[in-house]
Design a protein around this motif. Sequence first.
Motif, short mmCIF file in Angstrom:
data_model
loop_
_atom_site.label_atom_id
_atom_site.label_comp_id
_atom_site.label_asym_id
_atom_site.label_seq_id
_atom_site.Cartn_x
_atom_site.Cartn_y
_atom_site.Cartn_z
N ASP A 52 0.86 -1.19 0.00
CA ASP A 52 0.00 0.00 0.00
C ASP A 52 0.89 1.24 0.00
N ASP A 54 0.70 4.30 -1.14
CA ASP A 54 0.21 5.64 -0.79
C ASP A 54 -0.37 5.71 0.62
N SER A 56 -3.02 4.55 1.93
CA SER A 56 -4.45 4.87 1.98
C SER A 56 -5.25 3.84 2.78
N GLU A 60 -4.87 -0.11 -4.48
CA GLU A 60 -5.64 0.24 -5.66
C GLU A 60 -5.00 -0.35 -6.91
#
Length: 109
Positions: A52, A54, A56, A60
């Motif tokens: 992950d 970023d 967040s 994604e």
Amino acid sequence: MAFAGILKDDDVAAALKECAAADSFNYKSFFAKVGLTAKTPEDIKKAFFIIDQDKSGFIEEDELKLFLQNFSAGARALSDAETKAFLKAGDADGDGMIGVDEFALLVKA
């Protein structure tokens, strides 16, 4: 290496070699080969937060595309077809992202 203390370098290298050719990535075989399927829930969670990028709380599609590069900077990007198949396999709730619990289920699948 980002996964130091979680995964063995030799296992990561072998797993990356196995999926070096375009469209050869299989998440089940990759997770098994790097040894992630045998890890504790805590280690799987640590791996999730490395992927992950970023921070967040979700992985994604753009992060999945670069999934292999988390394991080695020189690794290839996943193809669009591989990325979409990977996302579809892991996105249990259909929100277009993979959360930490979804990732844990995916690793153990």
